[in-house]
Design a protein around this motif. Structure first.
Motif, short mmCIF file in Angstrom:
data_model
loop_
_atom_site.label_atom_id
_atom_site.label_comp_id
_atom_site.label_asym_id
_atom_site.label_seq_id
_atom_site.Cartn_x
_atom_site.Cartn_y
_atom_site.Cartn_z
N TYR A 1 0.82 -1.22 0.00
CA TYR A 1 0.00 0.00 0.00
C TYR A 1 0.85 1.27 0.00
CZ TYR A 1 -4.37 -2.56 0.57
OH TYR A 1 -5.46 -3.37 0.36
N ILE A 2 2.00 1.23 0.68
CA ILE A 2 2.89 2.40 0.65
C ILE A 2 3.42 2.61 -0.77
CG2 ILE A 2 5.05 3.40 1.49
CD1 ILE A 2 4.55 1.93 4.15
N LEU A 3 3.82 1.53 -1.42
CA LEU A 3 4.29 1.62 -2.81
C LEU A 3 3.21 2.18 -3.72
CD1 LEU A 3 6.24 -1.74 -3.07
CD2 LEU A 3 7.24 0.53 -3.40
N GLN A 4 2.00 1.74 -3.50
CA GLN A 4 0.88 2.23 -4.31
C GLN A 4 0.73 3.75 -4.14
OE1 GLN A 4 -3.01 -0.03 -4.86
NE2 GLN A 4 -3.64 1.49 -3.36
N ALA A 5 0.87 4.22 -2.90
CA ALA A 5 0.78 5.66 -2.64
C ALA A 5 1.93 6.41 -3.32
CB ALA A 5 0.80 5.92 -1.14
N LEU A 6 3.12 5.88 -3.22
CA LEU A 6 4.28 6.53 -3.85
C LEU A 6 4.11 6.61 -5.36
CD1 LEU A 6 7.16 4.84 -1.80
CD2 LEU A 6 6.23 7.15 -1.48
N LYS B 1 12.67 5.29 0.75
CA LYS B 1 14.13 5.21 0.57
C LYS B 1 14.50 4.04 -0.32
CE LYS B 1 18.40 6.43 1.88
NZ LYS B 1 19.02 7.67 1.35
N ALA B 2 13.87 2.89 -0.06
CA ALA B 2 14.18 1.70 -0.85
C ALA B 2 13.73 1.85 -2.30
CB ALA B 2 13.50 0.48 -0.22
N TYR B 3 12.64 2.56 -2.52
CA TYR B 3 12.07 2.70 -3.86
C TYR B 3 12.71 3.85 -4.64
CZ TYR B 3 8.26 2.21 -7.30
OH TYR B 3 7.51 1.99 -8.43
N GLU C 1 9.71 -3.04 -7.04
CA GLU C 1 8.58 -3.30 -6.16
C GLU C 1 8.62 -4.73 -5.63
OE1 GLU C 1 4.65 -2.03 -7.54
OE2 GLU C 1 5.68 -0.96 -9.15
N GLU C 2 8.93 -5.65 -6.51
CA GLU C 2 8.96 -7.06 -6.12
C GLU C 2 10.00 -7.31 -5.04
OE1 GLU C 2 9.09 -5.90 -9.22
OE2 GLU C 2 7.05 -6.44 -9.87
N GLU C 3 11.17 -6.68 -5.19
CA GLU C 3 12.23 -6.88 -4.21
C GLU C 3 11.85 -6.26 -2.86
OE1 GLU C 3 17.10 -6.35 -3.83
OE2 GLU C 3 16.01 -5.37 -5.47
N ILE C 4 11.21 -5.10 -2.91
CA ILE C 4 10.78 -4.45 -1.67
C ILE C 4 9.75 -5.31 -0.94
CG2 ILE C 4 9.51 -2.47 -0.72
CD1 ILE C 4 10.85 -0.77 -2.93
#
Length: 340
Positions: A243-248, A269-271, A307-310
């Motif tokens: 969900y955080i990735l989706q927001a970013l 940071k990771a993305y 995304e997959e790695e995160i």
């Protein structure tokens, strides 16, 4: 007579600490299918349990936001507290306010662009309308020993003062019969829950008090101790990361649109996503530094991960939760069928 499905966690159930109060979860669709109102349903649950119980009612088709502004699928639409077989008529039941998402609201709360991007047309709920509740300040309900607070994300026994933190994503995992993480809240989450965004009728605050980049706690190094020693039920970190990735990806910037919680900052940071470092207040920096997070690190982007790695490495990337235990929610949840 209708049949009502209740997902129920009995007091003491769960690894290590167990839950300190009985907890019941209801789906609005199941209540409607049973031909009952929400009020009738929560009273039926209180009668069935007998002892202190927090009761949350969900609309799984609606959406809501986390305290740091990340939009997620599924929303609490009502909260209740029951004891000795009843729900207090004045203070035991409270409804969340449906918020029409309009261009004006998005202008005031730009993190709601997530709704426009992913969930347009879905109903949106957060906290209650303060004009429709009797207890001042807190978004809370209570009956006897049972207290259900912060728009149904924190429950406690008012006599023993035992408490549990229930972030929304963990509850949604239970509603979907999926895995959850039991543990102690710890210092990182204690700090993180203070990194809110400014929202009207928010889960904790009724008005837009604390903007992204600020802290609602404002208690310096003490913030990390506030909830550190109470148990919590949360979603696995890969769910939070999703969900955080989706927001970013919707263009949300931590510290500007999203709260600067440790989880949001870690995923950003990771993305390789930007962080509005200059917008993060000194009070927030002090609290973050107390749990080992130096905001200066976010001025320089790292080599972005996929995304997959995160998602795969979410447990290593996202800090928070002490002594975590991953459990299938069906191991701790009993599905009761009440004839109402």
């Amino acid at each position: 007579m209708g049949e009502l499905l209740v997902r129920y966690i009995e007091q003491g159930k769960g690894p290590k600490y167990g839950v300190p109060i009985n907890i019941a979860f209801l789906d609005k669709k199941d209540i409607e299918a049973a031909g009952k109102t929400i009020e009738e349903a929560v009273i039926a649950v209180a009668k069935a349990v007998g002892g202190p119980v927090g009761i949350n009612v969900f609309d799984m088709e609606a959406v809501t936001t986390t305290s740091d502004g990340v939009m997620v699928e599924g929303a609490i639409v009502a909260m209740a507290a029951g004891d000795i077989g009843t729900v207090h008529k004045e203070f035991g039941l409270l409804y969340m306010e449906e918020m029409p998402v309009t261009p004006d609201l998005i202008k005031e709360e730009p993190h709601l662009l997530q709704w426009e991007t992913y969930y347009k047309g879905r109903k949106f709920f957060r906290g209650p309308n303060p004009a429709k509740k009797l207890i001042p300040v807190h978004n809370v309900v209570m009956t006897g020993r049972a207290v259900n607070n912060n728009s149904a994300t924190e429950m406690m026994n008012a006599v023993t003062m035992e408490e549990i933190l229930l972030p929304i994503l963990g509850q949604l995992q239970i509603m979907r019969d999926e895995a959850v993480v039991f543990g102690l809240t710890g210092e990182v989450i204690s700090v993180g829950i203070g990194m809110t965004v400014a929202e009207k009728f928010g889960r904790v605050f009724p008005s837009r008090q604390f903007k992204a980049g600020d802290t609602a706690h404002g208690s310096g190094e003490y913030a990390k101790t506030l909830k550190a020693n109470i148990p919590c039920i949360v979603a696995p970190k890969k769910v939070l990361a999703k969900y955080i990735l989706q927001a970013l990806k919707a263009g949300m910037i931590p510290g500007l649109h999203l709260g600067c919680s440790p989880a949001v900052l870690a995923v950003a940071k990771a993305y390789g996503s930007p962080v509005a470092v200059d917008n993060i207040t000194e009070k927030a920096r002090v609290e973050l530094k107390s749990v080992g997070i130096d905001i200066g690190r976010f001025k320089v982007a790292d080599e972005p991960m996929s995304e997959e790695e995160i998602m795969e490495r979410a447990d290593d990337i996202i800090p928070g939760v002490e002594d975590p235990v991953l459990v299938d929610s069906e191991e701790i949840v009993t599905k009761l069928k009440l004839y109402v």
